[in-house]
Write a protein that holds these residues in place. Structure first.
Motif, PDB file in Angstrom:
ATOM      1  N   TYR A  74       0.827  -1.201   0.000  1.00  0.00           N
ATOM      2  CA  TYR A  74       0.000   0.000   0.000  1.00  0.00           C
ATOM      3  C   TYR A  74       0.867   1.259   0.000  1.00  0.00           C
ATOM      4  N   LEU A  75       1.928   1.229   0.824  1.00  0.00           N
ATOM      5  CA  LEU A  75       2.743   2.417   1.017  1.00  0.00           C
ATOM      6  C   LEU A  75       4.175   2.012   1.323  1.00  0.00           C
ATOM      7  N   ALA A  76       5.112   2.750   0.760  1.00  0.00           N
ATOM      8  CA  ALA A  76       6.523   2.591   1.092  1.00  0.00           C
ATOM      9  C   ALA A  76       7.050   3.971   1.454  1.00  0.00           C
ATOM     10  N   SER A  77       7.989   4.031   2.374  1.00  0.00           N
ATOM     11  CA  SER A  77       8.543   5.307   2.826  1.00  0.00           C
ATOM     12  C   SER A  77       9.943   5.518   2.292  1.00  0.00           C
ATOM     13  N   ILE A  78      10.268   6.770   2.070  1.00  0.00           N
ATOM     14  CA  ILE A  78      11.621   7.167   1.741  1.00  0.00           C
ATOM     15  C   ILE A  78      11.921   8.407   2.574  1.00  0.00           C
ATOM     16  N   PHE A  79      13.053   8.398   3.255  1.00  0.00           N
ATOM     17  CA  PHE A  79      13.416   9.529   4.105  1.00  0.00           C
ATOM     18  C   PHE A  79      13.991  10.646   3.257  1.00  0.00           C
ATOM     19  N   VAL A  80      13.541  11.865   3.512  1.00  0.00           N
ATOM     20  CA  VAL A  80      14.008  13.027   2.754  1.00  0.00           C
ATOM     21  C   VAL A  80      14.405  14.146   3.698  1.00  0.00           C
ATOM     22  N   ASP A  81      15.408  14.919   3.277  1.00  0.00           N
ATOM     23  CA  ASP A  81      15.904  16.024   4.095  1.00  0.00           C
ATOM     24  C   ASP A  81      14.923  17.195   4.131  1.00  0.00           C
ATOM     25  N   ASP A  82      14.241  17.441   3.042  1.00  0.00           N
ATOM     26  CA  ASP A  82      13.343  18.588   2.900  1.00  0.00           C
ATOM     27  C   ASP A  82      12.140  18.129   2.075  1.00  0.00           C
ATOM     28  N   GLN A  83      10.965  18.091   2.702  1.00  0.00           N
ATOM     29  CA  GLN A  83       9.793  17.556   2.009  1.00  0.00           C
ATOM     30  C   GLN A  83       9.400  18.377   0.784  1.00  0.00           C
ATOM     31  N   ASN A  84       9.504  19.696   0.854  1.00  0.00           N
ATOM     32  CA  ASN A  84       9.131  20.524  -0.296  1.00  0.00           C
ATOM     33  C   ASN A  84      10.087  20.306  -1.468  1.00  0.00           C
ATOM     34  N   LYS A  85      11.381  20.247  -1.165  1.00  0.00           N
ATOM     35  CA  LYS A  85      12.379  19.967  -2.206  1.00  0.00           C
ATOM     36  C   LYS A  85      12.138  18.587  -2.799  1.00  0.00           C
ATOM     37  N   ALA A  86      11.869  17.620  -1.948  1.00  0.00           N
ATOM     38  CA  ALA A  86      11.614  16.257  -2.407  1.00  0.00           C
ATOM     39  C   ALA A  86      10.375  16.201  -3.296  1.00  0.00           C
ATOM     40  N   LEU A  87       9.330  16.909  -2.898  1.00  0.00           N
ATOM     41  CA  LEU A  87       8.110  16.915  -3.703  1.00  0.00           C
ATOM     42  C   LEU A  87       8.386  17.472  -5.091  1.00  0.00           C
ATOM     43  N   ARG A  88       9.150  18.549  -5.155  1.00  0.00           N
ATOM     44  CA  ARG A  88       9.491  19.126  -6.467  1.00  0.00           C
ATOM     45  C   ARG A  88      10.284  18.123  -7.310  1.00  0.00           C
ATOM     46  N   PHE A  89      11.268  17.464  -6.712  1.00  0.00           N
ATOM     47  CA  PHE A  89      12.083  16.512  -7.458  1.00  0.00           C
ATOM     48  C   PHE A  89      11.251  15.322  -7.922  1.00  0.00           C
ATOM     49  N   TYR A  90      10.487  14.753  -7.012  1.00  0.00           N
ATOM     50  CA  TYR A  90       9.738  13.541  -7.339  1.00  0.00           C
ATOM     51  C   TYR A  90       8.583  13.806  -8.315  1.00  0.00           C
TER      52      TYR A  90
END
Length: 129
Positions: A4-20
């Motif tokens: 259903y869900l897998a996690s990935i740790f990110v330093d900055d959620q906003n930066k990660a959202l833009r990249f992903y």
């Protein structure tokens, strides 16, 4: 049972959202404030919006830093994403400035490549022939 869900740790959620989303092409599915600036923030494949979600989880827990550092130092991807054509995806992402730590490599029926997600993780893309 299904994933259903897998996690990935990110330093900055906003930066990660833009990249992903902007670079990798995923789409945001869920954004719920958790307090303290943290979010329950998930993305999904645009080809399967009801499928498994990837949680862009804040990397604040003390165990996360040493864990991710050890993986990166050893060149081990934290997770893998399936693609239709590793060579084409390598070219597309490279043109967008994504830094690869492993260029496309064919291993029998499997082709892989590994890139830095700019958020503290190595990610492997894979295609099974």
């Amino acid at each position: 049972m299904k994933i259903y869900l897998a996690s990935i740790f990110v330093d900055d959620q906003n930066k990660a959202l833009r990249f992903y989303t902007d670079v990798l092409g995923f789409v945001k599915k869920t954004e719920v404030p958790l307090g303290g600036g943290a979010l329950w923030l998930t993305v999904v494949s645009p080809d399967n919006p009801g499928g498994a979600e990837l949680l862009l989880e804040p990397a604040g827990h003390p165990a996360v830093g040493p864990y991710r550092e050890a993986l990166v130092n050893d060149g081990i991807p934290l997770t893998q994403f399936a693609v239709d054509d590793v060579h084409a995806e390598f070219k597309r992402l490279s043109e967008l400035g994504v830094r690869f730590t492993q260029e496309p490599m064919e291993m029998g029926p499997v082709t892989t490549a590994v890139f830095d997600d700019t958020c503290g993780n190595l990610i492997q893309i894979v295609h099974h022939a």
